[in-house]
Design an enzyme around this catalytic site. Structure first.
Site, short mmCIF file in Angstrom:
data_model
loop_
_atom_site.label_atom_id
_atom_site.label_comp_id
_atom_site.label_asym_id
_atom_site.label_seq_id
_atom_site.Cartn_x
_atom_site.Cartn_y
_atom_site.Cartn_z
CD GLU A 156 -2.70 -1.24 2.44
OE1 GLU A 156 -2.42 -0.48 2.75
OE2 GLU A 156 -3.12 -2.28 2.95
CD GLU A 271 -4.13 -7.69 1.87
OE1 GLU A 271 -5.08 -7.02 2.66
OE2 GLU A 271 -3.12 -7.30 2.35
#
Ligand code: G3I
Length: 360
Positions: A156, A271
């Site tokens: 991220e 995820e």
């Protein structure tokens, strides 16, 4: 367990081809003999606490997963909570489970703004930042060399709403090293384990809308810069935390994934879950909508590539992060994952199984 879902052992016999070998490369476990078709390995993020305390969960992980990843145990605030001290017991519990059950193991994550211990806020120079970041990566990656087959090296790096393609999320490493923290992290990981697959992992690049297009553009820019600098980047992880009320940008996502593949990169789904707090309450209809959303996403990705793995962020609704931020107003349990809270497979598991088995 549904008979439509191959047991892990039967599935292992079918793992073959570069996708599976890539997943097993460096895992310390002999890749299974190539079968008639290569299935995409399925797995989940695993909690060491649940693994320790919940026999039904342990059995479900061993039955359904070919690959596992620690949900929190390999993050800085778990294994490096004090400067100069490492505590590997929680991560080792998951690594031992992977070894015992011949599962591939992913590492998550070496450089992320989240789950950082307080002491990193005392770092005050670029040299100190680089020393701490590379020291952490060397220590952690070396410990699991030959077992962890792929690492989320940087997680991220892009802000929620990037302003232009060069916008990086501000946190300790970018504050002192700017964009160089990313190549520094990847090069340190490659030096510690030359055989591991090194992954750049990101969220919210799946949807229709200017904000998500901007995130794809920013991620594309980071990837291109790394490749142009010969940084050892092997794959991009699509987190795929799918919001039920957001439309998947099928064309935009397919074009994005095709471009990354064209640059020689592998793709992992890292995820996957479906955040269902905006869906109506009744479970059967909600489970169908969750499965349909995942189908929409997987259709776009598989139209462009064969991902290395499909990993859900948790296996059972009994243990999911989703209510932390997306608790349902009607008080019902969230149902974002392939197994319900009684470890029974839901339509989402059948969708994943269908894509995993798509002929290579
Ligand atoms: O282990 C401690 C425990 O000892 C303590 O008693 C308890 C209460 O303070 O906290 C426990 O640690 C928690 C940890 O999960 C393990 O359960 C942390 O407080 C909590 O912040 C942590 O949350 C995790 C979060 O990342 C931050 O690390 C979530 O479970 C996990 O699902 C979430 O995962 C992230 C991915 O890493 C990156 N992508 C988004 C995804 C969802 O946010």
């Amino acid at each position: 367990m549904t008979d439509s879902f191959l047991t892990r052992r039967a599935a292992l016999g079918l793992l073959a081809g570069t996708a599976a070998e890539a997943m097993w490369q460096g895992s310390g476990v002999a890749a299974p003999a190539a079968g008639p078709t290569s299935e995409v390995p399925y797995g989940a993020a695993i909690s060491s606490y649940a693994l320790q305390d919940d026999p039904a969960y342990r059995a479900a992980v061993a039955t359904y997963c070919q690959v596992i990843v620690p949900e929190s145990e390999m993050k800085w605030d778990d294994l490096h909570r004090n400067r100069g001290e490492y505590h590997f017991e929680n991560a080792d519990r998951i690594a031992d489970f992977a070894r015992q059950h011949h599962l591939a193991l992913r590492g998550h994550t070496l450089a992320w703004y989240g789950a950082m211990p307080e002491w990193v806020n005392t770092i005050s120079t670029a040299a100190e930042a680089e020393r701490e970041l590379t020291g952490h990566i060397h220590t952690v990656v070396s410990r699991y060399r030959g077992l962890v087959s792929s690492w989320d090296v940087v997680n991220e790096p892009i802000p929620d709403k990037p302003v232009g393609v060069t916008d990086l999320r501000p946190f300790v490493w970018s504050r002192f090293l700017e964009e160089d923290y990313i190549p520094i992290a990847f090069r340190a990981a490659a030096a510690a384990d030359p055989k591991a697959m090194l992954v750049l992992n990101e969220y919210d690049i799946e949807y229709v809308g200017a904000r998500f297009r901007a995130r794809r553009d920013a991620l594309r820019h980071i990837v291109r810069r790394l490749l142009d600098r010969n940084v050892p980047l092997h794959a991009v992880g699509l987190q795929a935390h799918l919001y039920a009320d957001r439309a998947i940008d099928r064309d935009g996502l397919q074009a994005f994934v095709s471009e990354l593949k064209g640059w020689g990169l592998k793709i992992l789904i890292t995820e996957l879950d479906v955040i269902d707090d905006t869906l109506p309450g009744p479970e059967q209809a909600r489970d169908a909508a969750v499965a349909a959303k995942a189908d929409d996403f997987l259709e776009a990705v598989f139209a462009a590539c064969r991902p290395e793995t499909i990993i859900t962020w948790g296996l059972s609704d009994r243990y999911t992060w989703v209510p932390t931020y997306n608790k349902r107003a009607d008080g019902r349990l969230n149902r974002p994952l392939p197994l319900d809270d009684a470890m029974k497979p839901k339509p989402l598991m059948a969708v994943i199984d269908r894509y995993r088995r798509r002929a290579a």
